[in-house]
Structures are given as structure tokens and as C-alpha cells.
Design a protein around this motif. Structure first.
Motif, PDB file in Angstrom:
ATOM      1  N   ALA A  70    -108.327 -36.998  19.063  1.00 49.95           N
ATOM      2  CA  ALA A  70    -109.422 -36.163  18.576  1.00 49.95           C
ATOM      3  C   ALA A  70    -110.522 -37.036  17.996  1.00 49.95           C
ATOM      4  CB  ALA A  70    -108.911 -35.187  17.519  1.00 49.95           C
ATOM      5  N   GLY A  71    -111.746 -36.583  18.169  1.00 47.11           N
ATOM      6  CA  GLY A  71    -112.894 -37.288  17.628  1.00 47.11           C
ATOM      7  C   GLY A  71    -113.625 -36.427  16.612  1.00 47.11           C
ATOM      8  N   GLY A  72    -114.568 -37.043  15.923  1.00 52.74           N
ATOM      9  CA  GLY A  72    -115.370 -36.304  14.944  1.00 52.74           C
ATOM     10  C   GLY A  72    -114.517 -35.800  13.799  1.00 52.74           C
ATOM     11  N   ALA A  73    -114.555 -34.491  13.567  1.00 56.72           N
ATOM     12  CA  ALA A  73    -113.781 -33.891  12.473  1.00 56.72           C
ATOM     13  C   ALA A  73    -112.287 -34.063  12.698  1.00 56.72           C
ATOM     14  CB  ALA A  73    -114.127 -32.412  12.334  1.00 56.72           C
ATOM     15  N   GLU A 101    -114.562 -43.935  12.965  1.00 56.94           N
ATOM     16  CA  GLU A 101    -114.078 -44.048  11.583  1.00 56.94           C
ATOM     17  C   GLU A 101    -113.901 -42.667  10.965  1.00 56.94           C
ATOM     18  OE1 GLU A 101    -116.513 -46.859   9.407  1.00 56.94           O
ATOM     19  OE2 GLU A 101    -116.549 -48.165  11.170  1.00 56.94           O
ATOM     20  N   ASP A 102    -114.798 -41.744  11.297  1.00 57.92           N
ATOM     21  CA  ASP A 102    -114.665 -40.372  10.800  1.00 57.92           C
ATOM     22  C   ASP A 102    -113.369 -39.749  11.313  1.00 57.92           C
ATOM     23  OD1 ASP A 102    -115.790 -40.549  13.364  1.00 57.92           O
ATOM     24  OD2 ASP A 102    -116.959 -38.719  13.153  1.00 57.92           O
ATOM     25  N   SER A 103    -113.064 -39.982  12.574  1.00 53.97           N
ATOM     26  CA  SER A 103    -111.839 -39.458  13.187  1.00 53.97           C
ATOM     27  C   SER A 103    -110.609 -40.067  12.524  1.00 53.97           C
ATOM     28  CB  SER A 103    -111.820 -39.781  14.683  1.00 53.97           C
ATOM     29  OG  SER A 103    -113.026 -39.418  15.294  1.00 53.97           O
ATOM     30  N   LEU A 104    -110.642 -41.373  12.298  1.00 57.27           N
ATOM     31  CA  LEU A 104    -109.525 -42.057  11.652  1.00 57.27           C
ATOM     32  C   LEU A 104    -109.256 -41.469  10.275  1.00 57.27           C
ATOM     33  CD1 LEU A 104    -107.429 -44.357  11.405  1.00 57.27           C
ATOM     34  CD2 LEU A 104    -109.283 -45.778  10.521  1.00 57.27           C
TER      35      LEU A 104
END
Length: 166
Positions: A70-73, A101-104
């Protein structure tokens, strides 16, 4: 992306088709070990009812783990984990503005009691999530354990054979 011929042991899911460029690295590792998997798009934001159904049906259908990119949120891994006892392995997918980094942060910061194993951002994370899934499955599958041992030996041998320039 679709259903494999044998009964899948691993679910490889992502929020959109644009995540496949990263998640195909998980699929490639599973293919290399002969582990049956299914690959699907299951969006936490655009199809939450389908996502919940997927999570709730994972154990009865025989899935042993779910690799969720998943990416983003990046809500997909956590929301799946909230609805199943099947282990969820989260792969942060790089995002356009924050490089993943947001995804992490979104995946790794699960609340106490709802764990998601979190891997590196991008291709390495997807491949390692699949290798982790193989290691979990190999605990109860001697032939698969042999393949994993051979894979690790091949990696070690490659490093040992490396010669540095003088």
C-alpha cells in the motif's frame, strides 16, 4: 494478476494496479519457490466491504499469510490485520511526493494488539516479504525448507566468490 492454479497459500494484495510494479517482486519470489498465491487488487478506501470480506475469508480459504502492499495513507495492511488472524506482511509502496516514507510510517505504526510485519519500502520490501512468507511456510514443509536453505546457500556462495579489485 489473478488466481493461481493450485490452492493459494499466500495472498498478494494491493490497493491499485499501479502498485503491481512493486508487488510483482513478491510474486516473482513466490513463483521461484513454487508457492501457490493469488494476486488481487483490494482497495481499503474504494472497496472497504470487499476488503473486509477478503480478510474474513482468508483463513477459511486456506491462506497462511497475506502480503499487502500500500502507498500513501497505506491503510490496507492494517485494516486487513484488524479483520483476520492470518499474519499480514506489509509492504510500503513508494508514493509520488514522500517516496514511500508516509506509507512506511502508516504501516509500521500499528496499535498494540493488531500487528503487521512491516518490510522495506519498494521492491526489496516486496521480495523480502515473500521470502519471509516462504520461511513461515517452510516451518511445516520440509521440501520448501530445503529450497529455502539452498537459496540462502547460493546467496552466501555468491558473496564468498566476490573478488574486490586490487
Amino acid at each position: 494478476m489473478g488466481q493461481r492454479k493450485s490452492m493459494p497459500l499466500v495472498g498478494v494484495v494491493m490497493g491499485s494496479d499501479s502498485d503491481w510494479d512493486i508487488m510483482r517482486h513478491a510474486a516473482a519470489q513466490l513463483d521461484a519457490f513454487g508457492v501457490a498465491y493469488e494476486a488481487r487488487i483490494v482497495s481499503a478506501h474504494r472497496m472497504p466491504d470487499d476488503m473486509f470480506e477478503y480478510a474474513e475469508d482468508a483463513l477459511p480459504r486456506g491462506l497462511r499469510c497475506i502480503i499487502a502492499g500500500a502507498g500513501g495513507a497505506a491503510h490496507l495492511p492494517g485494516m486487513l490485520a484488524a479483520k483476520t488472524t492470518v499474519p499480514v506482511l506489509g509492504v510500503p509502496v513508494p508514493s509520488k511526493y514522500l517516496r514511500g516514507e508516509d506509507s512506511l510510517y502508516s504501516i509500521v505504526q500499528m496499535p498494540k494488539g493488531v500487528p503487521v510485519a512491516t518490510f522495506a519500502i519498494g521492491e526489496a520490501g516486496a521480495a523480502n516479504a515473500a521470502l519471509f512468507a516462504v520461511a513461515m511456510l517452510a516451518l511445516h514443509d520440509a521440501p520448501l525448507a530445503g529450497k529455502l536453505a539452498a537459496f540462502r546457500k547460493k546467496q552466501a556462495d555468491a558473496v564468498l566468490a566476490t573478488k574486490l579489485p586490487e
